[in-house]
Motif scaffolding. Sequence first.
Motif, PDB file in Angstrom:
ATOM      1  N   ILE A 168       0.690  -1.082  -0.030  1.00  0.00           N
ATOM      2  CA  ILE A 168       0.002  -0.062   0.192  1.00  0.00           C
ATOM      3  C   ILE A 168       0.992   1.213  -0.144  1.00  0.00           C
ATOM      4  O   ILE A 168       0.363   2.338  -0.036  1.00  0.00           O
TER       5      ILE A 168
ATOM      6  N   THR B 121      -1.708   4.331  -0.516  1.00  0.00           N
ATOM      7  CA  THR B 121      -2.995   3.573  -0.667  1.00  0.00           C
ATOM      8  C   THR B 121      -3.734   2.871   0.050  1.00  0.00           C
ATOM      9  O   THR B 121      -3.893   1.435   0.247  1.00  0.00           O
TER      10      THR B 121
ATOM     11  N   GLU C  75      -8.829   0.889  -1.549  1.00  0.00           N
ATOM     12  CA  GLU C  75      -8.955   1.069  -3.027  1.00  0.00           C
ATOM     13  C   GLU C  75      -9.742   2.061  -3.318  1.00  0.00           C
ATOM     14  O   GLU C  75     -10.812   2.749  -2.733  1.00  0.00           O
ATOM     15  N   GLY C  76      -9.222   3.008  -4.168  1.00  0.00           N
ATOM     16  CA  GLY C  76      -9.831   4.342  -4.742  1.00  0.00           C
ATOM     17  C   GLY C  76      -9.522   5.548  -4.238  1.00  0.00           C
ATOM     18  O   GLY C  76      -9.763   6.370  -4.648  1.00  0.00           O
TER      19      GLY C  76
ATOM     20  N   ARG D 288      -5.765   7.472  -3.101  1.00  0.00           N
ATOM     21  CA  ARG D 288      -4.201   7.539  -2.852  1.00  0.00           C
ATOM     22  C   ARG D 288      -3.816   8.827  -2.119  1.00  0.00           C
ATOM     23  O   ARG D 288      -4.400   9.970  -2.741  1.00  0.00           O
TER      24      ARG D 288
END
Length: 881
Positions: A539, A567, A570-571, A573
């Motif tokens: 991540i 990250t 998910e989705g 950053r």
Amino acid sequence: MNLRSKKAALYVATGLAALAVASPVWAQDQSAEESEEEAEHGNIVVTGTLIRGVEAIGSLAIDLGVEDIRQSGASTTNELLNEIPQNAGFNNRFDGDPRAADRLQVSRPNLRGLPGVTSATGATTLILVDGHRMTPMGVDQASFDPDFISPGAIERVEVVTDGGSSLYGADAVGGVINFVTRRSFDGIEATGGYEVGDDYDAWRAGITAGTTWSGGSAFVSYATFQRDELLNKDRDYAARGQWNADGTVLSPSGTQCLDPVGEITTWANFGAGWTNNPLAAGIGVRFTPVGTPCDIDAESSLLPDLERHSVLAGLSHELTDRITLDVKANFGDSSVRFSSFPLGDTISEPSPNVLGIPGVFGDTFDTAAVGFSYGANSAFVDRKQELDLRVYGITPEITFELDNDWQVRTTAHLGRSENQRTLPSSNRALLLDAVAAGDFDPLDVAGASPAVVSQILDFEVAGETNQELVLFRAVADGAMFNLGDDAVRMAMGVEYNHDSVAFRSDSVEIGGLDAIPFRRFGRDVVSAFGELSIPLFSIVDVSLSARFDDYSDFGSTFNPNVGLSVTPIEGLRIFGHWGESFNAPTALDAVRTANARFIANAAAGVPDPNDELTGPNDDVLLVEGSGGGLRPQSADTWSVGAEFEPVSNLVFGVNYYDIDFTDLLGAVNPQLASVVLLNPDKFIFNPTQAQFDAFLATTTNGVEQFSDIDAADVGVIIDRRVANVSEARLKGIDFSANYVTDIGFGDLSLGVNGNHSLSFKITENGNTVNQLEFDTPDLNVQAHAGLSSGGFSSRVTVNHTNGFNTNIAVNQTRVESFTVADLFLGYEFGDSLGIGRGLMLTLNVDNVFDTDPPVFRQQRNLNFSGFTLGRIFKLGARISF
């Protein structure tokens, strides 16, 4: 080649040899699945990293693809870049300011709007083509102009808005713009377009042809753009002159007119000497105008006549299954012509002080001044200011595929630019001799002998600069070892640059520059750099990079960079970076000299916040060029941001940045009151004759051209010699939101991108001023909505720039915001018409509502904020075979 150059070449050659045979044994073999993915994506190197197959970590990246370029309707590359809100030219002029064409010859993008770029020879935004720097251009600049890249050869444009000196070296302070060109092309593609608007038309054409074969390809792309001139009088908003005190009427203020314009100054002696100060106690002073001023600016270029040609050719061939040769060759040529009001001069009688008249209290003395244009004489030939630029180069690159997914890329670039400018002028020494001999009466120019006028006008300010760049670079990158399922990757490289310049500039008889010897200088730059990309816990991605540059003229510099990307879900950053960057004095700075310019009736255009200007002495002496002893300017930059995709195809982005820019290389801006306050030594109001003569002595042309001028007629001396004059601190936020969705009969795209400046402080002489308080907009926003269905595509784009407060305008405290709407419509027929492989027709309407830029009531300066040509229709066609 001197000893230092030989050592530099030896170091680089040794590094190239070491990289060419490198085959790291610590990298683990990849699986078949990983190898397949690498074959598809692994050879891609994006801007902001030197490592294949990874994204730039910690930085905000902006990508413009072929469709973005096409739909923008941009006629030139710089016009395209002005679509980017982070660029200082956003919603503004895409060409160089024609008022400064004799000093600023190339357009230089300026990410983050860093100060000083119009004064320095180099640039604080680095321009790359296919990842390498290009040959610098300009008579008084040393920066590659993006307009000389053939548009048909551009595949995409990648922009990184953070400092990049840890990878690319000098100039990458505000960011990096990389033009990625075609690698191959098979077939023929022809493009053409015509543009039309009020008093304006232009046309463009291009053709790209190429072929492919087993293991290789070749192509050539040619483009031309030609534009007619647009004068200030062709646009109401471009009027310039003198605003009345109530700020309601703009009247022409030119005095070098076809019908001579003069002024009688009545001097008074108050017992302590003669003065023309109307504020002095006593009997007062009279200023009596003679004649009516004319609109000189109306006949000058708002947008000059332009003809440009550019070519890019490419060859790629796999020499073996592990060695590939790529060669690119570029050529560009442009001719620019600027109109102006017929050339004139001003003759002033000397003051009683200069004449040594003693006088007693109560005495008065009259002196006269008269401005005139030579256009009234039959010998006058209306010569235009000319600017001719040419650049060409070749870039071979050999790529070696090594074991264990390592690759070595060796790149060379050899290029040269040839740059000339001429500005019609007059020989003041001959003029004064003719006046003294009675051969020239400034009140009766038409009656003067044509032979005398021809001699006086056989004069020009000319400059010529040839610049060359020799570059060798080798970069090796590959996987070192695995951390879990991901590999730690590394790039390392060496680079050698040799910059050389030949410069000459002088005020001479027409064509006389050929007899002036060139001033020459060359320098070597040896560099070593490295980068690590480290994935952690699936991540987190960490990037570490650093570069060492050793300059033969001013020493060495070291610039590190740290990037981080997380990250967590998910989705989402989250990213950030810190780094150091620098901008080096150019080779041209070593040979430039200081030059003087005398500008009649322009003192009113210089802000005078302390009310120092005390009389009708309204002329300006401007000293420009090199101040000598320049140091690199450097910057510490950090940023933090995030990208969030809550649902598919809806992406939000935000990025906060902070730039601490020191040893700022540039010159003062004489249009800002804050600059006048911060630099009292650069603005000498009401100079004495000794101060005037001292400044002339620092220039190459001043004594010869202007020693006859009475300092009493000069309102202000402006010292604009380039120096490390200040520090700057910029803070701001980039933001974006983009959404694409299928609406059944087509795709709908919506987006907004912008930049909000939070702080822009400049410190000079220990004083700090926030530029956002006055005369600087703090918000640029671009919004768009597009629809595509089948072969049809469309987009509406709105560019908005905030208004701002002002303290230099006449009876105006606020300049309004500027908003422009553009429209794109296109239809791609494919091969349905039976004409080649595809035909596409496009229509762009720039400034759909024909909006004028807002009024900015500056005395004798530009009286508008922002820039537009008005409503322009652009018809285009593209066909491929």
